[in-house]
Design an enzyme around this catalytic site. Structure first.
Site, PDB file in Angstrom:
ATOM      1  CG  HIS A 191      -1.870   1.161   1.395  1.00 29.87           C
ATOM      2  ND1 HIS A 191      -1.844   1.870   2.295  1.00 29.87           N
ATOM      3  CD2 HIS A 191      -2.706   1.603   0.505  1.00 29.87           C
ATOM      4  CE1 HIS A 191      -2.964   2.926   2.342  1.00 29.87           C
ATOM      5  NE2 HIS A 191      -3.271   2.603   1.227  1.00 29.87           N
ATOM      6  CD  GLU A 204      -2.426   1.995  -3.468  1.00 28.39           C
ATOM      7  OE1 GLU A 204      -3.710   2.578  -3.689  1.00 28.39           O
ATOM      8  OE2 GLU A 204      -1.661   2.256  -2.833  1.00 28.39           O
ATOM      9  CG  HIS A 245      -3.168   9.056  -0.280  1.00 22.67           C
ATOM     10  ND1 HIS A 245      -3.857   9.892   0.391  1.00 22.67           N
ATOM     11  CD2 HIS A 245      -3.989   7.970  -0.481  1.00 22.67           C
ATOM     12  CE1 HIS A 245      -5.030   9.291   0.773  1.00 22.67           C
ATOM     13  NE2 HIS A 245      -4.804   8.207   0.300  1.00 22.67           N
TER      14      HIS A 245
HETATM   15  O1  G3P Z   1      -5.780   0.533  -2.881  1.00 23.88           O
HETATM   16  C1  G3P Z   1      -6.422   0.880  -1.683  1.00 23.88           C
HETATM   17  C2  G3P Z   1      -6.166   1.961  -1.017  1.00 23.88           C
HETATM   18  O2  G3P Z   1      -4.910   2.707  -1.478  1.00 23.88           O
HETATM   19  C3  G3P Z   1      -7.205   3.007  -0.877  1.00 23.88           C
HETATM   20  O3  G3P Z   1      -7.155   3.924  -0.122  1.00 23.88           O
HETATM   21  O4  G3P Z   1      -6.881   6.330   0.736  1.00 23.88           O
HETATM   22  O5  G3P Z   1      -4.977   4.691   0.762  1.00 23.88           O
HETATM   23  O6  G3P Z   1      -5.714   5.609  -1.479  1.00 23.88           O
HETATM   24  P1  G3P Z   1      -6.081   5.159   0.055  1.00 23.88           P
HETATM   25 CA    CA Z   2      -4.294   4.349  -2.866  1.00 25.15          CA
END
Ligand code: G3P
Ligand code: CA
Length: 238
Positions: free
Chosen positions: A6, A33, A48
């Site tokens: 993540h 990701e 992000h």
């Molecule tokens: O891919 C899942 C996750 O990244 C979604 O939430 O806020 O971390 O982008 P966020």
């Molecule tokens: Ca994300």
């Protein structure tokens, strides 16, 4: 089951930076990701938040800042002095680093058709199209992705399993629907309905080790976690 890094291996390096992505590879991630936004002068960068404030030395909306300003910011010191001077990477730089990895590329809103086109062109130019899933919380962005490239795999993120989740997944022809860990654990019927359609479910953000067993037993295809190497070890020891 996928071990999805993540924002990279964001437990040990500043999220969405090249060190976090290098650490994700070393830590055993099977899918990486990250979040893509576009600067005022149309350069896709990996960050992000809507604003620069939390993870860089700058401030203001990403979309109001020209790339030259974003590139000059420190995106590592907020995490640790050890990462002072680490920069917000361009999407191109991330693709250049991750030449072998499978990618889960999230496009954050707002994103226009030309911006989505630029992002997908970069993915294609890097030879990463076949190993990338492009996802978004915003169904309109998923539609734009399909309009630009009907073949690249698409994913739909959900804050909650809303009533329209199954219909949207069918309409958008996504390969995965990615909800919160709470929704996976609290709504096994929707998880089962998605997997019965051949749609993968990957839960975010699976950082609590106590949840890894029930999540993995729920039939989902991946855990999206900040704790990549810990999950690698946990999967190996199962
Ligand atoms: O891919 C899942 C996750 O990244 C979604 O939430 O806020 O971390 O982008 P966020
Ligand atoms: Ca994300």
């Amino acid at each position: 089951m996928h071990n999805v890094a993540h924002r990279g291996y964001s437990a040990v390096a500043p999220e969405n930076t090249l060190p976090a992505f290098a650490a994700a590879v070393l830590g055993g991630a099977t899918l990486i990701e990250f979040d893509v936004r576009t600067t005022a002068d149309d350069v896709p960068v990996v960050i992000h938040d809507r604003t620069l404030d939390r993870t860089t030395s700058g401030s203001g909306h990403v979309w109001d800042s020209p790339y030259e300003s974003v590139a000059a910011l420190d995106a590592g010191s907020w995490f640790s002095p050890a990462y002072a001077g680490v920069r917000v990477p361009t999407l191109a730089a991330v693709l250049e680093l991750l030449t072998e990895a499978d990618l889960l590329l999230e496009i954050k809103p707002p994103a226009t058709l030309p911006q989505v086109k630029t992002i997908l062109e970069l993915v294609g130019a890097a030879g990463a199209r076949d190993r990338t899933i492009v996802q978004s919380f915003d169904p309109e962005i998923v539609r734009l992705v399909r309009e630009v490239d009907p073949v690249v795999r698409r994913g739909l993120l959900r804050l909650r399993f809303e009533a329209d989740t199954l219909d949207l997944a069918d309409e958008l022809e996504v390969v995965c629907v990615n909800p919160s860990t709470a929704d996976v654990l609290g709504d096994p019927r929707t998880v089962a309905a998605l997997t019965a359609r051949g749609i993968d479910v990957m839960a975010w953000t699976a950082n609590d080790m106590a949840e890894w067993a029930p999540l993995s037993e729920s039939g989902i295809a991946g855990l999206i976690t900040d704790r990549v190497a810990e999950l690698t070890g946990w999967i190996a020891a199962r």
